[in-house]
Design a protein around this motif. Structure first.
Motif, PDB file in Angstrom:
ATOM      1  N   ASN A  55      -3.027 -89.218 -25.673  1.00 41.10           N
ATOM      2  CA  ASN A  55      -3.747 -90.404 -26.140  1.00 41.10           C
ATOM      3  C   ASN A  55      -5.100 -90.065 -26.724  1.00 41.10           C
ATOM      4  OD1 ASN A  55      -1.711 -92.098 -25.269  1.00 41.10           O
ATOM      5  ND2 ASN A  55      -2.578 -92.229 -23.192  1.00 41.10           N
ATOM      6  N   TYR A  56      -5.603 -88.876 -26.409  1.00 48.68           N
ATOM      7  CA  TYR A  56      -6.939 -88.495 -26.868  1.00 48.68           C
ATOM      8  C   TYR A  56      -6.862 -87.987 -28.303  1.00 48.68           C
ATOM      9  CZ  TYR A  56      -8.090 -88.733 -21.934  1.00 48.68           C
ATOM     10  OH  TYR A  56      -8.279 -89.163 -20.652  1.00 48.68           O
ATOM     11  N   THR A  57      -6.634 -88.917 -29.210  1.00 51.67           N
ATOM     12  CA  THR A  57      -6.370 -88.536 -30.584  1.00 51.67           C
ATOM     13  C   THR A  57      -7.063 -89.491 -31.541  1.00 51.67           C
ATOM     14  OG1 THR A  57      -4.288 -87.372 -30.173  1.00 51.67           O
ATOM     15  CG2 THR A  57      -4.457 -88.511 -32.250  1.00 51.67           C
ATOM     16  N   GLU A 123      -1.328 -82.070 -27.121  1.00 45.61           N
ATOM     17  CA  GLU A 123      -1.986 -82.066 -28.421  1.00 45.61           C
ATOM     18  C   GLU A 123      -3.036 -83.172 -28.481  1.00 45.61           C
ATOM     19  OE1 GLU A 123      -0.432 -81.865 -32.837  1.00 45.61           O
ATOM     20  OE2 GLU A 123      -0.752 -83.921 -32.176  1.00 45.61           O
ATOM     21  N   ARG A 124      -4.236 -82.819 -28.858  1.00 43.43           N
ATOM     22  CA  ARG A 124      -5.326 -83.785 -29.002  1.00 43.43           C
ATOM     23  C   ARG A 124      -6.015 -83.579 -30.344  1.00 43.43           C
ATOM     24  NH1 ARG A 124      -8.560 -84.119 -23.424  1.00 43.43           N
ATOM     25  NH2 ARG A 124      -6.812 -84.505 -22.016  1.00 43.43           N
ATOM     26  N   VAL A 125      -6.062 -84.619 -31.132  1.00 46.90           N
ATOM     27  CA  VAL A 125      -6.753 -84.531 -32.420  1.00 46.90           C
ATOM     28  C   VAL A 125      -8.201 -84.958 -32.207  1.00 46.90           C
ATOM     29  CG1 VAL A 125      -6.831 -85.362 -34.790  1.00 46.90           C
ATOM     30  CG2 VAL A 125      -4.615 -84.963 -33.675  1.00 46.90           C
ATOM     31  N   TYR A 126      -9.107 -84.008 -32.293  1.00 49.77           N
ATOM     32  CA  TYR A 126     -10.523 -84.266 -32.038  1.00 49.77           C
ATOM     33  C   TYR A 126     -11.335 -84.137 -33.319  1.00 49.77           C
ATOM     34  CZ  TYR A 126     -10.385 -83.853 -26.840  1.00 49.77           C
ATOM     35  OH  TYR A 126     -10.183 -84.024 -25.489  1.00 49.77           O
ATOM     36  N   ARG A 127     -12.307 -85.027 -33.441  1.00 51.87           N
ATOM     37  CA  ARG A 127     -13.335 -84.908 -34.461  1.00 51.87           C
ATOM     38  C   ARG A 127     -14.327 -83.869 -33.956  1.00 51.87           C
ATOM     39  NH1 ARG A 127     -15.112 -89.678 -33.474  1.00 51.87           N
ATOM     40  NH2 ARG A 127     -13.677 -90.905 -34.700  1.00 51.87           N
ATOM     41  N   MET A 128     -14.668 -82.876 -34.770  1.00 52.47           N
ATOM     42  CA  MET A 128     -15.565 -81.791 -34.366  1.00 52.47           C
ATOM     43  C   MET A 128     -16.792 -81.806 -35.269  1.00 52.47           C
ATOM     44  SD  MET A 128     -13.561 -80.471 -32.048  1.00 52.47           S
ATOM     45  CE  MET A 128     -14.558 -79.060 -31.619  1.00 52.47           C
ATOM     46  N   ARG A 129     -17.982 -81.648 -34.683  1.00 53.50           N
ATOM     47  CA  ARG A 129     -19.210 -81.702 -35.488  1.00 53.50           C
ATOM     48  C   ARG A 129     -20.058 -80.478 -35.182  1.00 53.50           C
ATOM     49  NH1 ARG A 129     -23.966 -82.128 -37.405  1.00 53.50           N
ATOM     50  NH2 ARG A 129     -24.735 -84.019 -38.403  1.00 53.50           N
ATOM     51  N   CYS A 130     -20.269 -79.652 -36.196  1.00 54.79           N
ATOM     52  CA  CYS A 130     -21.124 -78.476 -36.024  1.00 54.79           C
ATOM     53  C   CYS A 130     -22.581 -78.901 -36.167  1.00 54.79           C
ATOM     54  CB  CYS A 130     -20.779 -77.419 -37.072  1.00 54.79           C
ATOM     55  SG  CYS A 130     -21.816 -75.937 -36.983  1.00 54.79           S
ATOM     56  N   ASN A 197     -15.187 -84.376 -17.364  1.00 55.68           N
ATOM     57  CA  ASN A 197     -14.782 -85.508 -18.196  1.00 55.68           C
ATOM     58  C   ASN A 197     -13.413 -85.211 -18.809  1.00 55.68           C
ATOM     59  OD1 ASN A 197     -14.666 -86.983 -21.002  1.00 55.68           O
ATOM     60  ND2 ASN A 197     -16.078 -88.128 -19.712  1.00 55.68           N
ATOM     61  N   PRO A 198     -12.523 -86.227 -18.815  1.00 54.14           N
ATOM     62  CA  PRO A 198     -11.170 -85.964 -19.311  1.00 54.14           C
ATOM     63  C   PRO A 198     -11.110 -85.466 -20.758  1.00 54.14           C
ATOM     64  CG  PRO A 198     -11.378 -88.242 -18.516  1.00 54.14           C
ATOM     65  CD  PRO A 198     -12.685 -87.570 -18.249  1.00 54.14           C
ATOM     66  N   LEU A 199     -12.151 -85.706 -21.558  1.00 56.55           N
ATOM     67  CA  LEU A 199     -12.137 -85.204 -22.942  1.00 56.55           C
ATOM     68  C   LEU A 199     -12.311 -83.690 -23.022  1.00 56.55           C
ATOM     69  CD1 LEU A 199     -14.462 -87.752 -24.833  1.00 56.55           C
ATOM     70  CD2 LEU A 199     -12.045 -87.346 -25.316  1.00 56.55           C
ATOM     71  N   THR A 200     -12.925 -83.100 -21.999  1.00 63.04           N
ATOM     72  CA  THR A 200     -13.269 -81.672 -22.064  1.00 63.04           C
ATOM     73  C   THR A 200     -12.013 -80.821 -21.926  1.00 63.04           C
ATOM     74  OG1 THR A 200     -15.415 -82.192 -21.137  1.00 63.04           O
ATOM     75  CG2 THR A 200     -14.736 -79.879 -21.072  1.00 63.04           C
ATOM     76  N   LEU A 201     -11.754 -80.049 -22.975  1.00 65.15           N
ATOM     77  CA  LEU A 201     -10.469 -79.369 -23.100  1.00 65.15           C
ATOM     78  C   LEU A 201     -10.635 -77.851 -23.111  1.00 65.15           C
ATOM     79  CD1 LEU A 201      -7.493 -80.372 -23.750  1.00 65.15           C
ATOM     80  CD2 LEU A 201      -7.968 -79.741 -26.109  1.00 65.15           C
TER      81      LEU A 201
END
Ligand code: MTE
Ligand code: MO
Length: 316
Positions: A55-57, A123-130, A197-201
């Motif tokens: 669901n984390y997508t 599988e988790r589709v994450y937005r990543m920001r440098c 936190n559940p988002l931390t992968l």
């Protein structure tokens, strides 16, 4: 009879996971039957991972895998964004163990493939920001860090989690000689509640493939509400502690990089704005094409409460 043309396979950014997995199997089989050597150590043709959807997508256009695997920060392999893809071919991500120690009831040294068996990747589709004001949308495969933390049973007195990257100058040209840049090992830290936190992968793959060397093989951290540098790669050690750990960029320049590194469009980096970002793969350096950067990178609903009452300008 009308001639039949198979549909053209377009870029992976619009390809659903099931299709790109099948395409990968096809490519691997085709390469094998053509007698082509699948380049040793070139993880671009790694085994497909069997990951379940999560669901984390985020529902955003994926960054093409070509960009995800050729535009990288991984200073152990050099300073240029293209260096990790070019210079990580001799790195050996297996066999691999991760040591988890410090303030825990059950410290241990865990084989990466045993961990993957125990905690099947999602599988988790994450937005990543440098922190450098570019961003990507990446389909990671991994398991929550909290699953591993539960296994070792942190003591009540543990407040932080410290991470360490492997030191292997013979396989990582950025760790010696002319390319040598930072102090090694690369280190990172999270507060224990952030780590849980559940988002931390802990990611072990991307785009359904075993993690390529340049992206942090065989196991790396992904914390999508923080700047990219928190995502420490090629982890060999995780230590529970009661002291706030330093991270590599803080050590290098504490004026510019802090412990928290939460994505915050309202707090500029001393040398550039953090208000907008350039989405890699979309082209366009100019303002019309830039995306607005969101507080906590768009994950505020899930994580803002972790920082209630804190001054996020002072704790940057
Ligand atoms: N060990 C290690 N981890 C690292 C880095 C690094 O230089 N060394 N760079 C960080 C930075 S600045 C970014 S933006 C992300 C990039 O991850 P990606 O190449 O998978 O997109 O990795 C982070 N993890
Ligand atoms: Mo970064």
């Amino acid at each position: 009879m009308p001639s039949y043309r198979p549909p053209k396979i377009t870029s992976s950014e619009i390809t659903p996971r099931s299709i790109y997995l099948r395409r990968r199997e096809f490519m691997t089989a085709a390469a094998a039957s053509a007698g082509l050597a699948i380049a040793g150590g070139k993880s671009a043709l790694a085994d497909p991972l069997t990951a379940t959807k999560s669901n984390y997508t985020v529902d955003e256009k994926l960054t093409p895998i070509k960009d995800v695997t050729t535009y990288n920060n991984f200073y152990e392999f050099g300073l240029d964004k293209g260096d990790p893809a070019k210079l990580s071919g001799n790195f050996k991500p297996r066999p691999w163990t991760v040591k988890v120690d410090g303030m825990v009831n059950k410290p241990g040294t865990f084989d990466i493939d045993a961990l993957i068996k125990e905690f099947p990747p999602e599988e988790r589709v994450y937005r990543m920001r440098c922190v450098e004001a570019w961003s990507m949308v990446i389909p990671w495969d991994g398991f929550p860090l909290s699953a591993l933390l539960d296994k070792v049973e942190p003591l009540g007195s543990a407040k932080f989690v410290a991470f360490e990257t492997v030191v292997r100058p013979s396989e990582m040209p950025g760790q010696s000689g002319l390319l040598q840049s930072l102090d090694w090992p690369y280190v990172e830290g999270l507060r224990l509640d952030e780590a849980r936190n559940p988002l931390t992968l802990l990611a072990v793959g991307l785009y359904g493939e075993t993690l390529p060397n340049q992206n942090g093989a065989p196991i790396r951290l992904v914390v999508p509400w923080k700047y990219g540098f928190k995502g420490i790669k090629s982890i060999v050690r995780i230590t529970l502690t009661d002291k706030q750990p330093m991270n590599t960029w803080q050590v290098a320049n504490s004026q510019e990089y802090g412990f928290y590194a939460n994505v915050n469009p309202a707090v500029d980096h001393p040398r550039w704005s953090q208000a907008t970002e350039r989405r890699i793969g979309e082209g366009g350096f100019f303002s019309a094409n830039r995306h607005l950067t969101l507080p906590f990178n768009g994950y505020a609903d899930q994580v803002a409460s972790l920082y209630a009452g804190m001054d996020l300008r002072a704790n940057f």
